[in-house]
Design a protein around this motif. Structure first.
Motif, short mmCIF file in Angstrom:
data_model
loop_
_atom_site.label_atom_id
_atom_site.label_comp_id
_atom_site.label_asym_id
_atom_site.label_seq_id
_atom_site.Cartn_x
_atom_site.Cartn_y
_atom_site.Cartn_z
N GLY A 75 0.80 -1.22 0.00
CA GLY A 75 0.00 0.00 0.00
C GLY A 75 0.83 1.27 0.00
N SER A 76 2.17 1.14 -0.02
CA SER A 76 3.06 2.30 0.05
C SER A 76 3.78 2.50 -1.28
CB SER A 76 4.10 2.09 1.16
OG SER A 76 5.07 3.12 1.15
N GLU A 77 4.16 3.77 -1.57
CA GLU A 77 4.89 4.08 -2.80
C GLU A 77 6.35 4.41 -2.52
OE1 GLU A 77 2.80 7.20 -4.76
OE2 GLU A 77 1.13 5.92 -5.37
N HIS A 78 6.79 4.24 -1.28
CA HIS A 78 8.17 4.57 -0.94
C HIS A 78 9.12 3.57 -1.61
CE1 HIS A 78 11.79 5.28 1.48
NE2 HIS A 78 11.22 6.42 1.83
N SER A 83 10.94 -2.13 -2.82
CA SER A 83 12.01 -3.14 -2.86
C SER A 83 11.57 -4.41 -2.14
CB SER A 83 13.29 -2.59 -2.22
OG SER A 83 13.14 -2.45 -0.82
N ILE A 84 10.84 -4.26 -1.03
CA ILE A 84 10.37 -5.42 -0.27
C ILE A 84 9.29 -6.17 -1.04
CG2 ILE A 84 9.15 -6.11 1.85
CD1 ILE A 84 10.68 -3.76 3.21
N VAL A 85 8.39 -5.41 -1.68
CA VAL A 85 7.33 -6.02 -2.48
C VAL A 85 7.94 -6.80 -3.65
CG1 VAL A 85 5.34 -5.56 -3.97
CG2 VAL A 85 5.62 -4.28 -1.83
N GLU A 86 8.91 -6.17 -4.33
CA GLU A 86 9.55 -6.83 -5.48
C GLU A 86 10.29 -8.09 -5.05
OE1 GLU A 86 9.34 -6.16 -8.72
OE2 GLU A 86 7.86 -4.65 -8.18
N MET A 99 -5.46 -4.36 5.43
CA MET A 99 -6.61 -3.61 5.94
C MET A 99 -6.12 -2.50 6.87
SD MET A 99 -9.13 -5.38 4.61
CE MET A 99 -10.56 -4.89 5.55
N ASN A 100 -6.88 -1.41 6.94
CA ASN A 100 -6.58 -0.28 7.84
C ASN A 100 -5.15 0.22 7.68
OD1 ASN A 100 -9.18 -0.50 9.02
ND2 ASN A 100 -8.44 -2.16 10.34
N PHE A 101 -4.70 0.30 6.44
CA PHE A 101 -3.33 0.76 6.17
C PHE A 101 -3.18 2.23 6.54
CE2 PHE A 101 -0.22 2.82 3.41
CZ PHE A 101 0.91 2.02 3.64
N ASN A 102 -2.03 2.55 7.15
CA ASN A 102 -1.76 3.94 7.54
C ASN A 102 -0.26 4.21 7.42
OD1 ASN A 102 -2.01 6.55 8.64
ND2 ASN A 102 -1.56 5.79 10.69
N ALA A 103 0.08 5.21 6.61
CA ALA A 103 1.49 5.61 6.47
C ALA A 103 1.78 6.71 7.48
CB ALA A 103 1.75 6.11 5.05
N ILE A 104 2.81 6.50 8.29
CA ILE A 104 3.21 7.47 9.32
C ILE A 104 4.45 8.18 8.83
CG2 ILE A 104 3.78 7.75 11.77
CD1 ILE A 104 2.55 4.81 12.05
N ALA A 105 4.30 9.42 8.39
CA ALA A 105 5.38 10.16 7.72
C ALA A 105 6.67 10.16 8.53
CB ALA A 105 4.93 11.59 7.44
N VAL A 109 4.95 2.39 8.53
CA VAL A 109 3.57 2.09 8.16
C VAL A 109 2.96 1.12 9.17
CG1 VAL A 109 3.88 2.49 5.69
CG2 VAL A 109 4.33 0.21 6.64
N GLU A 110 1.63 1.06 9.17
CA GLU A 110 0.93 0.10 10.00
C GLU A 110 -0.31 -0.39 9.26
OE1 GLU A 110 -0.61 1.84 13.58
OE2 GLU A 110 -1.28 3.66 12.57
N GLY A 111 -0.80 -1.58 9.68
CA GLY A 111 -1.99 -2.13 9.05
C GLY A 111 -2.26 -3.53 9.55
N GLU A 112 -3.27 -4.14 9.00
CA GLU A 112 -3.64 -5.51 9.38
C GLU A 112 -3.54 -6.42 8.17
OE1 GLU A 112 -7.46 -5.61 11.23
OE2 GLU A 112 -6.99 -3.94 12.59
#
Length: 353
Positions: A75-78, A83-86, A99-105, A109-112
């Motif tokens: 869910g992140s574009e950083h 790199s982790i997704v790839e 679920m409930n994804f939240n990027a903390i600047a 990040v956090e989520g379920e």
């Protein structure tokens, strides 16, 4: 003609070198830059980090940890998230829905994922959420000293792993930084990475002044801080979070391989993605300024010498007046001189050494 001709040729010459300049003012201001701020990820480094190490701290399997982290980061574009997704996709893992994804600047990040609560980020994030990492800080510091970026993954309130990501330094960054420093420019590196990782990267490229653990909104504050010290500041970046600093700087340089927002906020775009473009832009700017001054000097000499003759200063003594034909020819020759001198800029070559 003196200034526009030089600026036009200078902008064209910069374009030949892969440097796109938005306006003449930016071209002229670039010659006065005394401090250059460089963002680390994607500017000094390639911006294509790779997962280099996973250290487990619990009873989980490495593949499970990587799959969970990748699912969360999907869910992140950083760049670090990508790199982790790839890495997970390369190993054939199927990612779960987050679920409930939240990027903390500036923190993580956090989520379920699969019913588990995940936290993934830096040391500050773990401290804020009261996740115990004391027994593993030394491991993270060791990773950081090797120019890797360590990130903590907490699963249901317990530290589960440290995942290290490394972003290789661009091949020509070291030489480009040396060129800037040889021109008397103060080079400063900014990064959201921890201090140990930032120090390792800065030492590799020869930068002595750096600021680590910088939040996105603090980048423009650093630009203002240097400007308050009397510096003419250039800012170079490639990401969305660099845009405010690019706009705040006296001259903003965007890496052409970066985001559209960064390119739109900058005055100058480096199409090659190489930091040599910075030194080239500054060298072309200085050459253009010299050319403008030569043109103005030449034009004023013609006028200073010609106006008294046209006004009849020799008439009382010798009865001589300046013929309109000669005056017109001299004026045309003045313009020809300015245009010819401006075209000499086409022969200028910025050295990469």
């Amino acid at each position: 003609l003196a200034t526009p001709m030089s600026v036009m040729v200078g902008v064209g010459k910069a374009a030949e070198a892969g440097v796109l300049i938005r306006n003449g003012e930016a071209l002229q201001t670039a010659s006065q830059i005394s401090a250059m701020i460089l963002d680390k990820t994607g500017t000094i480094t390639e911006g294509s980090p790779q997962v280099t190490e996973i250290q487990l701290t619990g009873n989980h399997k490495e593949e499970d940890i990587l799959r969970l982290a990748a699912s969360l980061e999907s869910g992140s574009e950083h760049p670090l998230a990508l790199s982790i997704v790839e890495s997970a996709k390369a190993q054939g893992f199927t990612l779960s829905k987050v679920m409930n994804f939240n990027a903390i600047a500036g923190h993580g990040v956090e989520g379920e994922v699969d019913g588990s609560t995940l936290l993934f980020g830096n040391e500050k994030l773990m401290e804020e959420r009261s996740i115990s990492i004391n027994h593993h800080i030394a491991d993270a510091q060791r990773m950081a000293s090797e120019a890797q970026t360590p990130m903590y993954l907490a699963l249901n309130g317990q530290l589960a792993a440290i995942i290290a990501v490394s972003d290789p330094i661009k091949k020509d960054s070291i030489e480009a930084v040396k060129r800037l420093q040889a021109n008397g420019i103060r080079v400063v590196m900014l990064t959201g990475d921890n201090r140990a990782t930032a120090k390792a990267v800065a030492e590799k490229v020869g930068i002595t002044e750096f600021v680590a653990e910088v939040l996105p909104e603090d980048k423009s504050n650093k630009v203002e801080e240097l400007q308050a010290q009397g510096e003419i500041v250039g800012m170079t970046g490639d990401g969305i979070n660099d845009a405010p600093a690019l706009a705040q700087a006296n001259v903003g340089f965007a890496i052409g391989t970066g985001t559209d927002v960064a390119i739109e906020s900058a005055d100058i775009t480096l199409m090659r993605g190489s930091l040599h473009g910075l030194a080239d832009a500054i060298a072309i700017s200085k050459a253009t300024l010299r050319n403008i001054k030569q043109n103005l000097f030449g034009a004023f000499i013609y006028n200073v010498a010609g106006i008294p003759f046209a006004a009849g200063v020799l008439y009382p003594f010798f009865g001589l007046l300046l013929s309109p034909v000669i005056a017109g020819a001299a004026m045309a020759f003045s313009s020809l001189t300015v245009v010819s001198n401006a075209n000499r800029l086409r022969l200028f070559k910025a050295s990469e050494h």
